[in-house]
Design a protein around this motif. Sequence first.
Motif, PDB file in Angstrom:
ATOM      1  N   UNK A   1      13.753  17.952  22.668  1.00 19.37           N
ATOM      2  CA  UNK A   1      14.864  18.779  22.211  1.00 19.37           C
ATOM      3  C   UNK A   1      15.996  17.894  21.694  1.00 19.37           C
ATOM      4  N   UNK A   2      16.883  18.504  20.945  1.00 17.80           N
ATOM      5  CA  UNK A   2      18.030  17.782  20.411  1.00 17.80           C
ATOM      6  C   UNK A   2      18.873  17.217  21.554  1.00 17.80           C
ATOM      7  N   UNK A   3      19.137  15.920  21.503  1.00 22.92           N
ATOM      8  CA  UNK A   3      19.954  15.266  22.513  1.00 22.92           C
ATOM      9  C   UNK A   3      19.186  14.701  23.681  1.00 22.92           C
ATOM     10  N   UNK A   4      17.873  14.890  23.725  1.00 24.47           N
ATOM     11  CA  UNK A   4      17.084  14.313  24.815  1.00 24.47           C
ATOM     12  C   UNK A   4      17.161  12.783  24.786  1.00 24.47           C
ATOM     13  N   UNK A   5      17.130  12.198  25.974  1.00 29.86           N
ATOM     14  CA  UNK A   5      17.019  10.750  26.128  1.00 29.86           C
ATOM     15  C   UNK A   5      15.579  10.448  26.523  1.00 29.86           C
ATOM     16  N   UNK A   6      14.909   9.611  25.765  1.00 25.43           N
ATOM     17  CA  UNK A   6      13.497   9.310  25.989  1.00 25.43           C
ATOM     18  C   UNK A   6      13.312   7.825  26.255  1.00 25.43           C
ATOM     19  N   UNK A   7      12.743   7.503  27.424  1.00 29.19           N
ATOM     20  CA  UNK A   7      12.369   6.125  27.748  1.00 29.19           C
ATOM     21  C   UNK A   7      10.856   5.990  27.595  1.00 29.19           C
ATOM     22  N   UNK A   8      10.429   4.987  26.841  1.00 31.38           N
ATOM     23  CA  UNK A   8       9.013   4.726  26.609  1.00 31.38           C
ATOM     24  C   UNK A   8       8.684   3.334  27.135  1.00 31.38           C
ATOM     25  N   UNK A   9       7.672   3.248  27.978  1.00 30.99           N
ATOM     26  CA  UNK A   9       7.287   1.997  28.635  1.00 30.99           C
ATOM     27  C   UNK A   9       5.802   1.771  28.371  1.00 30.99           C
ATOM     28  N   UNK A  10       5.452   0.586  27.887  1.00 31.22           N
ATOM     29  CA  UNK A  10       4.074   0.317  27.465  1.00 31.22           C
ATOM     30  C   UNK A  10       3.645  -1.086  27.873  1.00 31.22           C
ATOM     31  N   UNK A  11       2.439  -1.180  28.422  1.00 30.30           N
ATOM     32  CA  UNK A  11       1.836  -2.476  28.726  1.00 30.30           C
ATOM     33  C   UNK A  11       0.386  -2.445  28.274  1.00 30.30           C
ATOM     34  N   UNK A  12      -0.004  -3.448  27.500  1.00 27.52           N
ATOM     35  CA  UNK A  12      -1.390  -3.539  27.048  1.00 27.52           C
ATOM     36  C   UNK A  12      -1.882  -4.972  27.180  1.00 27.52           C
ATOM     37  N   UNK A  13      -3.206  -5.095  27.222  1.00 30.07           N
ATOM     38  CA  UNK A  13      -3.839  -6.402  27.206  1.00 30.07           C
ATOM     39  C   UNK A  13      -4.656  -6.579  25.936  1.00 30.07           C
ATOM     40  N   UNK A  14      -4.627  -7.777  25.391  1.00 30.68           N
ATOM     41  CA  UNK A  14      -5.457  -8.136  24.245  1.00 30.68           C
ATOM     42  C   UNK A  14      -6.132  -9.467  24.560  1.00 30.68           C
ATOM     43  N   UNK A  15      -7.449  -9.447  24.551  1.00 32.14           N
ATOM     44  CA  UNK A  15      -8.235 -10.659  24.831  1.00 32.14           C
ATOM     45  C   UNK A  15      -7.843 -11.286  26.165  1.00 32.14           C
ATOM     46  N   UNK A  16      -7.547 -10.431  27.155  1.00 29.74           N
ATOM     47  CA  UNK A  16      -7.315 -10.921  28.511  1.00 29.74           C
ATOM     48  C   UNK A  16      -5.888 -11.298  28.841  1.00 29.74           C
ATOM     49  N   UNK A  17      -4.928 -11.056  27.903  1.00 28.13           N
ATOM     50  CA  UNK A  17      -3.541 -11.417  28.151  1.00 28.13           C
ATOM     51  C   UNK A  17      -2.646 -10.212  27.890  1.00 28.13           C
ATOM     52  N   UNK A  18      -1.623 -10.065  28.722  1.00 29.82           N
ATOM     53  CA  UNK A  18      -0.865  -8.823  28.802  1.00 29.82           C
ATOM     54  C   UNK A  18       0.589  -9.022  28.377  1.00 29.82           C
ATOM     55  N   UNK A  19       1.177  -7.967  27.813  1.00 28.72           N
ATOM     56  CA  UNK A  19       2.619  -7.902  27.561  1.00 28.72           C
ATOM     57  C   UNK A  19       3.112  -6.503  27.912  1.00 28.72           C
ATOM     58  N   UNK A  20       4.382  -6.414  28.290  1.00 30.04           N
ATOM     59  CA  UNK A  20       4.961  -5.177  28.825  1.00 30.04           C
ATOM     60  C   UNK A  20       6.384  -5.049  28.280  1.00 30.04           C
ATOM     61  N   UNK A  21       6.738  -3.852  27.810  1.00 29.34           N
ATOM     62  CA  UNK A  21       8.081  -3.660  27.261  1.00 29.34           C
ATOM     63  C   UNK A  21       8.460  -2.193  27.372  1.00 29.34           C
TER      64      UNK A  21
END
Length: 263
Positions: free
Chosen positions: A92-112
């Motif tokens: 909705x208009x004015x909503x605050x949305x936090x998006x958190x993602x962590x993935x691995x590629x070829x055995x190594x991970x990053x998170x943001x």
Amino acid sequence: MIELKTPAEIERMHVAGRFVAEVLSEVGRLAEVGVNLMDLEHHVRRMIDRRGAESCYWDYAPSFGRGPFRNVICLSVNDAVLHGLPHDYTLRDGDVLSADLAVGIDGWVADSARTIVVGTPDDEDLRVIRATEEALEAAIAVARPGNRLGDISAAIWAVARDHGYPVNTEFGGHGIGRTMHEELHVSNKGRAGRGLELRPGLTLALEPWFTRTTDRIVYDDDGWTIRSADGSRTAHSEHTIAITDDVPLVLTRREQEDPAHLG
């Protein structure tokens, strides 16, 4: 055991970090009034599949959650701040949305993680978002060899105090590398000069998150989504970094990091 990474291993984490940054930028672009959280979830799933990456969240079952997490991204709205379970909710208009993602590629991970405003921004929402971003940059700035883990925590806490935001210490940053959560808890509140000495090769996910008026949290019935106990709005910012011989390397930096997404 704390594992220091080689420059070559850090570059492999950087590959994952660049992809995480790309996905979060895409989520920010798509998060408009009228978009359903499950549409965002399925779009991220497709991006992960096309890249040949692996979600760190799917089937994740830590002690604090209820059963395995069966989504690939955390989406938290308004007074929700962490581990938001994507569900049938239309932004909705004015909503605050936090998006958190962590993935691995070829055995190594990053998170943001990032927090944006959907539609018309409220000044106080922007203020708490920018405070988490300011705290994150302050933490990154002191993440240098010879400093200590407490310097990072103290830097985050100082920004929170300056803005008048309380700080919860139940959840914070963490070590990261071959898995999403490695040794070391990085509190968002602490004293400078204390704790582990920072050394080149140490990789950390730093994640200040603030609520407007309380440091207490509650869980939704889904067993995952964490909200401010008093219903006040929240914000969450996170980057994966590597300690180097000189300035820290931010592995998940996005090209543009503007919290006000006017949808």
